[in-house]
Design an enzyme around this catalytic site. Structure first.
Site, PDB file in Angstrom:
ATOM      1  CG  ASP A   1      -1.882  -0.809   1.218  1.00 27.44           C
ATOM      2  OD1 ASP A   1      -1.944  -1.525   0.243  1.00 27.44           O
ATOM      3  OD2 ASP A   1      -2.438  -1.178   2.352  1.00 27.44           O
TER       4      ASP A   1
HETATM    5  P1  ATP Z   1      -3.503   3.203   0.052  1.00 26.61           P
HETATM    6  O1  ATP Z   1      -3.828   1.810  -0.765  1.00 26.61           O
HETATM    7  O2  ATP Z   1      -2.005   3.903  -0.654  1.00 26.61           O
HETATM    8  O3  ATP Z   1      -3.238   3.054   1.459  1.00 26.61           O
HETATM    9  P2  ATP Z   1      -5.710   4.443   0.480  1.00 26.61           P
HETATM   10  O4  ATP Z   1      -6.144   3.009   0.890  1.00 26.61           O
HETATM   11  O5  ATP Z   1      -5.511   5.375   1.627  1.00 26.61           O
HETATM   12  O6  ATP Z   1      -4.272   4.296  -0.289  1.00 26.61           O
HETATM   13  P3  ATP Z   1      -8.040   5.323   0.175  1.00 26.61           P
HETATM   14  O7  ATP Z   1      -8.230   5.616   1.563  1.00 26.61           O
HETATM   15  O8  ATP Z   1      -9.259   4.222  -0.475  1.00 26.61           O
HETATM   16  O9  ATP Z   1      -6.694   5.053  -0.398  1.00 26.61           O
HETATM   17  O10 ATP Z   1      -8.381   6.566  -0.835  1.00 26.61           O
HETATM   18  C1  ATP Z   1      -8.595   6.674  -2.013  1.00 26.61           C
HETATM   19  C2  ATP Z   1      -9.144   8.118  -2.599  1.00 26.61           C
HETATM   20  O11 ATP Z   1     -10.453   8.380  -1.659  1.00 26.61           O
HETATM   21  C3  ATP Z   1      -8.284   9.224  -2.158  1.00 26.61           C
HETATM   22  O12 ATP Z   1      -7.347   9.493  -2.975  1.00 26.61           O
HETATM   23  C4  ATP Z   1      -8.859  10.446  -1.673  1.00 26.61           C
HETATM   24  O13 ATP Z   1      -9.356  10.962  -2.846  1.00 26.61           O
HETATM   25  C5  ATP Z   1     -10.307   9.720  -1.156  1.00 26.61           C
HETATM   26  N1  ATP Z   1     -10.178   9.846   0.205  1.00 26.61           N
HETATM   27  C6  ATP Z   1      -9.377   9.271   1.130  1.00 26.61           C
HETATM   28  N2  ATP Z   1      -9.766   9.411   2.390  1.00 26.61           N
HETATM   29  C7  ATP Z   1     -10.889   9.988   2.374  1.00 26.61           C
HETATM   30  C8  ATP Z   1     -11.937  10.512   3.483  1.00 26.61           C
HETATM   31  N3  ATP Z   1     -11.717  10.533   4.797  1.00 26.61           N
HETATM   32  N4  ATP Z   1     -12.856  11.152   2.772  1.00 26.61           N
HETATM   33  C9  ATP Z   1     -13.041  11.275   1.625  1.00 26.61           C
HETATM   34  N5  ATP Z   1     -12.256  10.893   0.509  1.00 26.61           N
HETATM   35  C10 ATP Z   1     -11.323  10.450   0.900  1.00 26.61           C
END
Ligand code: ATP
Length: 922
Positions: free
Chosen positions: A356
């Site tokens: 990740d």
């Molecule tokens: P990684 O796999 O690298 O750890 P991640 O799992 O953190 O990434 P997600 O959390 O699925 O990725 O986030 C994907 C997208 O969702 C982000 O690019 C952002 O635009 C949006 N996002 C992330 N966190 C939030 C939140 N708390 N509220 C709204 N949108 C969010």
């Protein structure tokens, strides 16, 4: 402990509240009918409220009810564990030898053999205990925590301190820590297989169910050890520890792991097979000696017993277990907590690590750097989660934020659950860092959350889930109206917008240009939108999430972890591909990848592109691409499958509950210790205590080291057994009537000399070129053909000087002294071979072969003392038939040892020459 004020949400408290007097908890608990009572009645009966218990009351109840710990499964008692040490084919061989010698009236032999068996069992017992204690302390590092509300304040506590009446908040991925009555729930689904065996998640809600509902149908209850698969739920604890349903039926998910791995099992099998071969061979020798060489039965029994004692590697399994346990402890000290021991071996052969991004490769310290509005763009200064910072407009310098910017900042602060608080002068975040960044942006624009919650109280919320990538909240406005705020990934939010805040229709081309520009800088991009909802609207409906107006975007920086750059490089040098799998935008991922040395800086595949590929196409494509963006958990599984189909050995990280299947499927599933859910931790082979990618690299390194050390131990011990066997067989076949080494002396060398020395290899540090070698092929045999050669070669060169010197001094010395010389020559050969064994192929010539592992020097020093004791102490002389020898004989033994060392080093040199590089696979 960090504390967060709980914002009472109307939705959360729908069924709760009310007076709390009435009867004590136990009267209702006895009826076991919590599920059929109204939530408010349950709270009353448990003398608690949605604000939770006070800290003092919780403490009092903890004393009354005891810790929330499930009774441990039946453990094997110490006596049984001790007796089990004797249940081993290798020990049977020794016991048979004892019986035989007793039969012949050789009582000293019998006594010593039995003593050895006993000592062996005691050592095994103690070492097994130590190894298990080491594993138990590692398991403790994974203890469960729970978010509990006490005195209106939410805090994280050790789940063992929960008491009946505690109000606990759970979200997807959490393991339910006690039996609870649901008091509020949102889309909550729970998998109750641990209790009911039913793996399809069931929905949970606060509404009471009929009193005679079966366990699986009690939708108003949460049971200990089950897992929340989606949504959020708040419950009040009704039973803890052994009073829970799972505690009562005693069907415990046994966390104890057996102290074994495929390699150890293979070694165990090997040792047993060896024992049987030795027995068969001894029988042949017996027959041959009796008929062809005309030995007497008494002589033959002694020889056969000696041979059995000499050749059986009794110490091997115990030493291997210790090596493994020490290695696992070393890994835990470096933050890699191994949940399943076989992973230690698999780690050594990992060829691809899928990681990740957020928090693992990056710091997960998020700061909004840019804000893009329909008609303006701002840079934001200031780092961390503190409110210091200003808005700078390119060309105009620092500016007072205009109303559009204020509205965007307000939207972000309201549509977030994270809290930033000041403690001891510095600002701390509690909650999701992405939200922390927008809450801090709000502070910089002058909005405190407390104030906003007062002016715009939250009525309802759709929490963020990686699947839909947005979050929405519904608020009361100061004028009594309703407003919906949404934040999320640009595609997810823009799809739901009909225009922007300036009243214009969405200019797709322009906005995508802006998003790409932000993402190319490595920024995480969030879109913010709003929507006026009808007054008196009290719950978010699907229609509220359509036709929004786009307020703008924020670009959030999340810097890469500095140490990861080196770790990625180390992995690549070790023949391991690193791939990034992230929920972020492809350009963000690519830019961060470029900073870390992952990928080629050009190629990235999005989840949608991946979905369009067939399995075969994906298999072909997966090789050329290291960055996978906008991916969800299903994509992770397909990636693992595609990589495995190509013969790769895959380590995969994950944190969310939906990552669990991908982690299970991967060869080494790696869960995040801090931000990971309980469900992923349970599915994983290994947990990273610090969520850091570098820890995976360290774990691979330790995994390779452990495997190396196991192999070194085998390659050290087997030739010593071989030498001991030859020392008996050769004179026997030459029909020399006097044994150069008696059975008891052989036993000494086998149990004292070899074991004392071999233990030190468990402490051997990694070889310097360890991470420049390619990964070990899975299923490669423990002993390759080259390894067999090494064993035979060393057996011969250790035996030869012992036999020659015995022969040379047999006339000049009394028999006991000549034998003592032979024993010490064998010991010296082993000491010097130990130095050679420290490196499989690298040269052990001084100084490197003699420094770097203090355990080796200590063990050698101890052994010298033991050999001196054997030679000079009268009781040992009496017992083992030894006699004092002069200095010149010690020098001869030393010379023989040096000779062994020189020959093995020469052999390693030739092997390196022939195979090139680091040498053949041992
Ligand atoms: P990684 O796999 O690298 O750890 P991640 O799992 O953190 O990434 P997600 O959390 O699925 O990725 O986030 C994907 C997208 O969702 C982000 O690019 C952002 O635009 C949006 N996002 C992330 N966190 C939030 C939140 N708390 N509220 C709204 N949108 C969010």
């Amino acid at each position: 402990m960090r504390q967060v004020r709980v914002i009472p949400r109307e939705g959360d408290a729908r069924e709760a509240g009310g007076e709390h007097t009435v009867s004590g908890p136990d009267s209702v608990a006895d009826s076991g009918a919590w599920h059929s009572l109204e939530a408010a009645a349950v709270l009353r009966a448990l003398r608690t409220s949605p604000e939770g218990l006070s800290e003092e009351e919780a403490q009092r109840r903890l004393e009354a009810h005891g810790p929330n710990r499930l009774p441990e499964g039946k453990r094997e008692g110490p006596l049984l564990r001790f007796l089990r040490q004797f249940n081993d084919v290798l020990i049977y061989v020794l016991l048979a030898a004892a019986v035989l010698t007793a039969f012949l009236g050789e009582w000293i032999e019998t006594g010593v053999i039995l003593a050895v068996v006993l000592i062996n069992a005691v050592i095994g017992f103690i070492q097994e205990g130590r190894a298990e204690a080491a594993l138990a302390s590692i398991r403790k590092m994974l203890s469960l925590e729970a978010a509990v509300v006490r005195g209106g304040t939410r805090r994280t506590v050790d789940a063992e301190t929960l008491v009946p009446g505690d109000v606990v908040q759970l979200e997807s991925g959490d393991r339910v820590p006690a039996d609870m009555r649901v008091i509020a729930a949102r889309n909550a689904r729970v998998e109750e297989a641990a209790l009911t065996g039913e793996s399809v998640p069931t929905e949970k809600a606060p509404d009471p169910v009929s009193e005679d509902a079966a366990l699986g149908d009690r939708s108003s209850m949460l049971y200990s050890s089950t897992v929340i698969t989606s949504g959020r739920v708040t419950g009040v604890v009704t039973a803890t520890g052994g009073d829970t349903e799972i505690g009562r039926i005693g069907a415990l998910v046994s966390e104890t792991q057996t102290l074994t791995t495929p390699l150890l099992r293979a070694v165990g099998r090997f040792a047993k097979a060896l024992a049987l071969i030795i027995l068969a061979f001894s029988a042949l020798l017996f027959a041959f000696g009796y008929f062809a060489l005309e030995y007497t039965v008494n002589e033959l029994v002694l020889i056969v017993v000696s041979l059995a004692v000499a050749a059986v590697p009794e110490g091997l399994p115990a030493i291997m277990t210790v090596t493994l346990a020490l290695g696992v402890q070393r890994m835990a000290r470096r933050n890699a907590i191994v949940r399943r021991l076989p992973a230690v071996e698999t780690l050594g052969s990992v060829t691809v690590i899928c990681s990740d991004k957020t928090g693992t490769l990056t710091k997960n310290e998020m700061t909004v750097r840019e804000v893009v509005l329909p008609e303006a763009r701002f840079e934001v200064t200031g780092g961390g989660y503190g409110p210091e910072g200003a808005f700078v407009q390119p060309g105009a310098g620092e500016v007072v934020p205009p109303p559009e910017l204020l509205e965007l900042a307000r939207a972000g602060a309201l549509c977030s659950d994270a809290e930033v608080t000041q403690e001891d002068g510095s600002w701390h975040l509690s909650g999701d860092p992405t939200e922390g960044a927008v809450v801090t942006l709000g502070l910089k624009a002058g909005f405190s959350r407390q104030e906003l919650q007062r002016t715009h109280p939250r009525i309802d919320a759709v929490p963020f889930e990686s699947e839909h990538r947005f979050m929405a909240t519904l608020h009361k406005t100061p004028d009594g109206g309703r407003v919906v705020y949404m934040k999320g990934a640009p595609e997810a939010v823009m799809r739901r917008c009909q225009g922007d805040a300036s009243g214009q229709p969405i200019d797709e081309a322009r906005w995508h240009g802006e998003i790409d520009a932000l993402a190319s800088k490595g920024y995480r991009v969030l879109a913010l939108a709003r929507h006026t909802a009808p007054p008196n609207h009290d719950a978010l409906e699907e229609s509220d999430l359509e036709g929004l107006e786009l307020l703008g975007f924020v670009g959030i920086i999340d810097p890469p972890r500095d140490e990861v750059i080196q770790a990625v490089k180390t992995c690549q040098e070790a023949g391991i591909r690193v791939k990034m799998i992230t929920g972020d935008h492809a350009l963000t991922a690519r830019a961060i990848g470029a900073q870390l040395g992952i990928g080629d800086g050009k190629t990235a595949m999005t989840g949608r592109e991946l979905e369009r590929l067939s399995d075969a196409e994906l298999e072909a494509a997966v090789q050329g691409c290291d960055i996978f963006a906008r991916s969800s958990p299903e994509h992770k599984i397909r990636l693992v499958r595609a990589l495995q189909a190509r013969g790769e050995v895959v380590a995969m990280t994950g944190d969310g509950v939906n990552d669990a299947p991908a982690l299970k499927r991967a060869d080494v599933g790696v869960a995040m210790g801090i931000k990971g859910s309980e469900a992923t931790k349970e599915a994983a082979e290994m947990v990273l205590a610090d969520d850091n990618f570098t820890t995976i690299e360290h774990a691979v390194e330790e995994g390779r080291t452990i495997y190396d050390n196991l192999k070194k131990t085998i390659l050290f011990l087997l030739p010593t057994n071989g030498a001991q066997a030859l020392v008996i067989i050769v004179p026997f076949l030459l029909a020399l009537r006097e044994l150069p080494v008696t059975p008891l002396q052989i036993l000494w060398i086998n149990m004292v000399t070899s074991v004392t020395l071999a233990v030190s290899l468990a402490f051997e540090p990694s070889e310097p070129d360890l991470m420049r070698r390619p990964p070990r092929a899975p299923n490669s045999p423990i002993l390759s053909r080259y390894g067999v050669w090494r064993v035979l070669f060393v057996s011969v060169i250790i035996t030869t000087p012992a036999l020659l010197l015995f022969d040379a001094y047999r006339e000049a010395l009394p028999l006991a002294a000549a034998r003592t010389l032979a024993v010490n020559v064998l010991a010296a050969g082993q000491v010097f071979y130990l130095f050679s064994s420290r490196f499989l192929f690298r040269s052990s010539l001084p100084p490197q072969g003699f420094v770097g592992n203090r355990a080796v020097l200590l063990c050698v020093a101890l052994l010298v003392l033991l050999q001196l004791a054997l030679t000079y102490l009268p009781p040992l002389q009496l017992l083992f038939g030894t006699a004092a020898i002069g200095l010149e004989l010690w020098l001869l033994a030393l010379a023989a040892g040096v000779g062994v060392f020189v020959l093995v080093e020469a052999e390693k040199w030739i092997a390196r020459r022939v195979a090139g590089g680091t040498g053949p696979r041992a």
